[in-house]
Scaffold this motif. Structure first.
Motif, PDB file in Angstrom:
ATOM      1  N   LYS A  12       0.840  -1.206   0.000  1.00 41.51           N
ATOM      2  CA  LYS A  12       0.000   0.000   0.000  1.00 41.51           C
ATOM      3  C   LYS A  12       0.878   1.261   0.000  1.00 41.51           C
ATOM      4  O   LYS A  12       1.961   1.242  -0.571  1.00 41.51           O
ATOM      5  CB  LYS A  12      -0.993  -0.033   1.170  1.00 41.51           C
ATOM      6  N   HIS A  99      -8.460  -3.024  -6.158  1.00 42.61           N
ATOM      7  CA  HIS A  99      -8.440  -3.217  -4.703  1.00 42.61           C
ATOM      8  C   HIS A  99      -9.615  -2.443  -4.098  1.00 42.61           C
ATOM      9  O   HIS A  99      -9.988  -1.379  -4.600  1.00 42.61           O
ATOM     10  CB  HIS A  99      -7.102  -2.725  -4.134  1.00 42.61           C
ATOM     11  N   GLU A 173     -11.277 -10.479  -1.246  1.00 42.23           N
ATOM     12  CA  GLU A 173     -10.949  -9.733  -0.037  1.00 42.23           C
ATOM     13  C   GLU A 173     -12.226  -9.108   0.526  1.00 42.23           C
ATOM     14  O   GLU A 173     -12.659  -8.045   0.070  1.00 42.23           O
ATOM     15  CB  GLU A 173      -9.952  -8.613  -0.359  1.00 42.23           C
ATOM     16  N   GLY A 179      -7.532  -4.981   7.029  1.00 42.06           N
ATOM     17  CA  GLY A 179      -6.914  -4.089   8.010  1.00 42.06           C
ATOM     18  C   GLY A 179      -7.682  -3.977   9.310  1.00 42.06           C
ATOM     19  O   GLY A 179      -7.415  -3.094  10.120  1.00 42.06           O
ATOM     20  N   SER A 219      -6.638  -9.434   6.687  1.00 44.76           N
ATOM     21  CA  SER A 219      -6.100  -9.776   8.007  1.00 44.76           C
ATOM     22  C   SER A 219      -5.481 -11.171   8.069  1.00 44.76           C
ATOM     23  O   SER A 219      -5.600 -11.851   9.091  1.00 44.76           O
ATOM     24  CB  SER A 219      -7.169  -9.592   9.085  1.00 44.76           C
ATOM     25  N   GLY A 241      -1.179  -5.491   5.940  1.00 43.13           N
ATOM     26  CA  GLY A 241      -0.416  -5.132   7.145  1.00 43.13           C
ATOM     27  C   GLY A 241       0.742  -6.073   7.450  1.00 43.13           C
ATOM     28  O   GLY A 241       1.865  -5.632   7.737  1.00 43.13           O
TER      29      GLY A 241
HETATM   30  P1  PGA Z   1      -4.683  -6.613   5.370  1.00 40.79           P
HETATM   31  O1  PGA Z   1      -4.869  -6.040   3.874  1.00 40.79           O
HETATM   32  O2  PGA Z   1      -3.851  -7.877   5.249  1.00 40.79           O
HETATM   33  O3  PGA Z   1      -3.958  -5.518   6.102  1.00 40.79           O
HETATM   34  O4  PGA Z   1      -6.025  -6.879   5.909  1.00 40.79           O
HETATM   35  C1  PGA Z   1      -5.106  -6.892   2.795  1.00 40.79           C
HETATM   36  C2  PGA Z   1      -5.237  -6.076   1.535  1.00 40.79           C
HETATM   37  O5  PGA Z   1      -5.792  -4.965   1.605  1.00 40.79           O
HETATM   38  O6  PGA Z   1      -4.807  -6.486   0.435  1.00 40.79           O
END
Ligand code: PGA
Length: 258
Positions: A12, A99, A173, A179, A219, A241
């Motif tokens: 990101k 995304h 996702e 997140g 996550s 993350g």
């Molecule tokens: P996350 O993000 O692992 O922090 O939940 C996943 C993503 O947005 O691709």
């Protein structure tokens, strides 16, 4: 399984070149320690400004490089945009498209995402097309309808070439899991992945459908990766993350080992 697992780090909007260098250095060191083990394909998607530096560092390793977004347009007067060719020019082989942050914050809809996918294929990139429902959509029982709409937009725009179709990567996702620390249960993930696989079978036939990889994102952490990846239609993860710490990212990669 005929599909090779893929763990992709979506960094990101994080990381100046120094931090990116440290992060990818840690990943390379960890992979070196795992040499000889049967690990999955590993991809990192740094912010645009760090791609080149990261590319130099991973040269000669098995780690692949990707962008987090690209323009649907050909080169020209599009201030602030990046073409797929610019990504391939600096060593990218993948690009993340659609995304949920792009969809919700920058107004990208499934039609735009489909056009970007066409441009990505044209420019020699493997698209990772993201899809997923919001919490409200899940709670009102609309998850599979949303997924159907988002995936359907892709089909008319896929290249005719079978080998290219088989390269396609989808990333499921759930927006409520990104997140937030809330992960879909392995069963929830498998339910949606199996639904997507069925759509692929119906539209593209068994052979192609069995080759397309469907990643789970939201996550994913070292302690839940193995159980999620154990599901038959989950072919890897798109990691946010936890991709920013080499140790965590490597722990997730280890989720593929038996
Ligand atoms: P996350 O993000 O692992 O922090 O939940 C996943 C993503 O947005 O691709």
């Amino acid at each position: 399984m005929s599909r090779r697992g893929l763990v992709a780090g979506n960094w990101k909007m994080n990381g100046l070149t120094g931090a990116a260098d440290t992060l990818v250095g840690g990943i390379l060191k960890g992979l070196e320690q795992r040499k000889g083990k049967n690990i999955c394909e590993v991809l990192v998607c740094p912010p645009f400004t760090a791609i080149q530096a990261v590319g130099k560092k991973i040269a000669g390793s098995a780690v692949k490089l990707g962008g987090q977004n690209m323009s649907e347009h050909k080169p020209g007067a599009h201030t602030g945009e990046i073409t797929g060719q610019m990504l391939t020019d600096i060593g990218c082989t993948y690009v993340i498209l659609g995304h949920s942050e792009r969809r919700s914050m920058y107004g990208e809809d499934s039609q735009l995402v489909a056009r970007k996918m066409v441009a990505a294929y044209r420019d020699g990139l493997t698209p990772i097309v993201c899809i997923g429902e919001t919490l409200q959509e899940r709670e009102s029982g609309k998850t599979l309808d949303v997924i159907r709409d988002q995936v359907s937009a892709i089909f008319p725009n896929l290249p005719a070439d079978e080998a290219k179709r088989q390269q396609l990567v989808l990333a499921y996702e759930p927006v409520w899991a990104i997140g937030t620390g809330k992960t879909a249960t392995p069963e929830q993930a498998q339910e949606v992945h199996a639904f997507i696989r069925k759509m692929l079978v119906d539209q593209l036939g068994n052979d192609t459908a069995s080759k397309v990889r469907i990643l789970y994102g939201g996550s994913v952490k070292p302690d839940n990766a193995a159980i999620i990846f154990s599901k038959p239609d989950v072919d890897g993860g798109l990691i946010g993350g936890a991709a920013l710490k080499a140790e965590d990212f490597l722990g997730i990669i280890d989720g593929f080992q038996g």
